[in-house]
Scaffold this motif. Structure first.
Motif, mmCIF file in Angstrom:
data_model
loop_
_atom_site.group_PDB
_atom_site.id
_atom_site.type_symbol
_atom_site.label_atom_id
_atom_site.label_comp_id
_atom_site.label_asym_id
_atom_site.label_seq_id
_atom_site.Cartn_x
_atom_site.Cartn_y
_atom_site.Cartn_z
ATOM 1 N N LEU A 148 -3.333 -5.646 7.152
ATOM 2 C CA LEU A 148 -2.032 -5.111 6.262
ATOM 3 C C LEU A 148 -2.241 -3.481 6.786
ATOM 4 C CD1 LEU A 148 -0.193 -4.740 3.614
ATOM 5 C CD2 LEU A 148 -2.278 -4.543 2.350
ATOM 6 N N LEU A 149 -3.221 -2.971 7.079
ATOM 7 C CA LEU A 149 -3.443 -1.624 7.533
ATOM 8 C C LEU A 149 -2.600 -1.342 8.765
ATOM 9 C CD1 LEU A 149 -4.340 1.365 7.780
ATOM 10 C CD2 LEU A 149 -6.466 0.526 8.644
ATOM 11 N N MET A 150 -2.965 -2.364 9.799
ATOM 12 C CA MET A 150 -2.205 -2.250 10.926
ATOM 13 C C MET A 150 -0.687 -2.542 10.529
ATOM 14 S SD MET A 150 -2.464 -5.212 14.285
ATOM 15 C CE MET A 150 -4.241 -4.902 14.130
ATOM 16 N N LEU A 151 -0.217 -3.491 9.938
ATOM 17 C CA LEU A 151 1.465 -3.655 9.616
ATOM 18 C C LEU A 151 1.928 -2.348 8.962
ATOM 19 C CD1 LEU A 151 3.684 -5.611 9.328
ATOM 20 C CD2 LEU A 151 2.810 -6.191 7.080
ATOM 21 N N TYR A 156 -1.372 11.209 2.226
ATOM 22 C CA TYR A 156 -0.757 10.123 2.677
ATOM 23 C C TYR A 156 -1.836 8.946 2.826
ATOM 24 C CZ TYR A 156 0.858 6.419 5.953
ATOM 25 O OH TYR A 156 0.904 5.151 6.551
ATOM 26 N N GLU A 157 -2.797 9.224 3.609
ATOM 27 C CA GLU A 157 -3.991 8.206 4.019
ATOM 28 C C GLU A 157 -4.437 7.919 2.629
ATOM 29 O OE1 GLU A 157 -5.282 9.054 8.535
ATOM 30 O OE2 GLU A 157 -6.432 10.174 6.784
ATOM 31 N N THR A 163 -5.729 4.109 -1.726
ATOM 32 C CA THR A 163 -6.131 3.727 -2.915
ATOM 33 C C THR A 163 -5.026 2.662 -3.695
ATOM 34 O OG1 THR A 163 -6.634 6.126 -3.496
ATOM 35 C CG2 THR A 163 -5.830 4.842 -5.257
ATOM 36 N N LEU A 164 -3.646 2.686 -3.111
ATOM 37 C CA LEU A 164 -2.966 1.905 -3.564
ATOM 38 C C LEU A 164 -2.912 0.385 -2.942
ATOM 39 C CD1 LEU A 164 0.528 3.777 -4.071
ATOM 40 C CD2 LEU A 164 -1.466 3.390 -5.651
ATOM 41 N N LEU A 165 -3.342 0.325 -1.589
ATOM 42 C CA LEU A 165 -3.157 -0.960 -0.888
ATOM 43 C C LEU A 165 -4.622 -1.185 -0.444
ATOM 44 C CD1 LEU A 165 -0.115 0.104 1.452
ATOM 45 C CD2 LEU A 165 -0.140 -0.985 -0.654
ATOM 46 N N LYS A 166 -5.588 -0.669 -0.832
ATOM 47 C CA LYS A 166 -6.915 -0.877 -0.591
ATOM 48 C C LYS A 166 -7.330 -0.692 0.869
ATOM 49 C CE LYS A 166 -7.774 -1.226 -5.042
ATOM 50 N NZ LYS A 166 -8.388 -0.411 -5.708
ATOM 51 N N LEU A 167 -6.846 0.184 1.589
ATOM 52 C CA LEU A 167 -7.043 0.377 3.048
ATOM 53 C C LEU A 167 -8.206 1.070 3.434
ATOM 54 C CD1 LEU A 167 -3.195 0.408 4.056
ATOM 55 C CD2 LEU A 167 -4.602 -1.500 3.854
ATOM 56 N N ASN A 168 -8.329 1.541 4.692
ATOM 57 C CA ASN A 168 -9.423 2.278 5.076
ATOM 58 C C ASN A 168 -8.826 3.320 6.183
ATOM 59 O OD1 ASN A 168 -11.944 3.031 5.403
ATOM 60 N ND2 ASN A 168 -12.461 1.974 7.033
#
Length: 231
Positions: A52-55, A166-167, A172-177
């Motif tokens: 999801l992060l990559m996308l 932005y990061e 926070t919203l998408l549970k990314l890193n």
């Protein structure tokens, strides 16, 4: 030489577009097939949040790579071709190599080098924006070399801060890193260790922007004093 620079920027832009477009397709497919999480004791593998992060990054990369052209057409500004080259190179290294090929984890200090590069690039862009205003017939401004240097420094630092916002928002919203508050294996860092990546990014943005601001100030000051010396 100008035609060669234009051709080079178009070629690099095409390579970037194709790379990101293919990465969007790949990450979308892997997002569907990847597991939600890793079972305890199992060998590490990428999970849905990684893809999801990559996308997200690759899709955003495709969008923002068009910004210089849109700005140039809308406000009829002639952006130097070397800025296009630097901009495309930065996106390729940060999004394609960084996210798709895991350079952020594979290559030591990859993120630090990119933030240093972007800080200098944005500082140079700040000088270019003021120069474009100085040459604009409808908006005639004449700013001192010191003010231009301060503006370029603040412009680069503000852009770096917006990127960190932005990061943080995406994390926070998408549970990314994006802010690397967790290790590659998903272990969350604690205290100052969790803040290290964000603060390091801002500090190196500032160092590079300050270097460009000083060099730009000295260059403008030298040009401004040249007529007086001739007299």
């Amino acid at each position: 030489m100008k035609k060669e620079k234009r051709s080079a920027s178009k070629i690099i832009g095409a390579i970037l577009f194709i790379s990101l477009a293919l990465s969007v397709i790949y990450s979308a497919i892997r997002l569907i097939l990847a597991p939600e999480s890793i079972a305890e004791g199992s060998e590490y593998t990428k999970v849905k949040s990684d893809y999801l992060l990559m996308l997200t990054q690759c899709t955003l990369g495709l969008i923002v790579m068009t910004l210089p052209s849109i700005i140039s057409r809308k406000w009829k500004l002639e952006i130097p071709h070397f800025i296009y080259l630097l901009y495309y190179l930065f996106l390729y290294c940060s999004v394609f190599l960084g996210e798709v090929f895991d350079f952020y984890y594979v290559v030591p200090h990859w993120d630090t080098m990119l933030h240093f590069f972007s800080g200098g690039m944005l500082g140079a862009l700040g000088f270019i924006l003021v120069d474009l205003l100085n040459r604009e017939q409808k908006v005639r401004v004449q700013l001192s070399p010191l003010f231009v240097a301060i503006f370029a420094f603040c412009f680069a630092l503000a852009a770096g801060a917006v990127w960190e916002i932005y990061e943080y928002t995406c994390d926070t919203l998408l549970k990314l890193n994006m802010q690397k508050y967790a290790t590659e294996h998903g272990v969350e860092l604690i205290g100052r260790a969790a803040l290290r990546d964000t603060m390091k990014d801002i500090i190196f943005d500032a160092i590079a922007a300050l270097g460009v601001a000083i060099l730009g100030y000295l260059s403008i000051a030298k040009k401004s004093s040249a007529p007086d010396e001739a007299l």
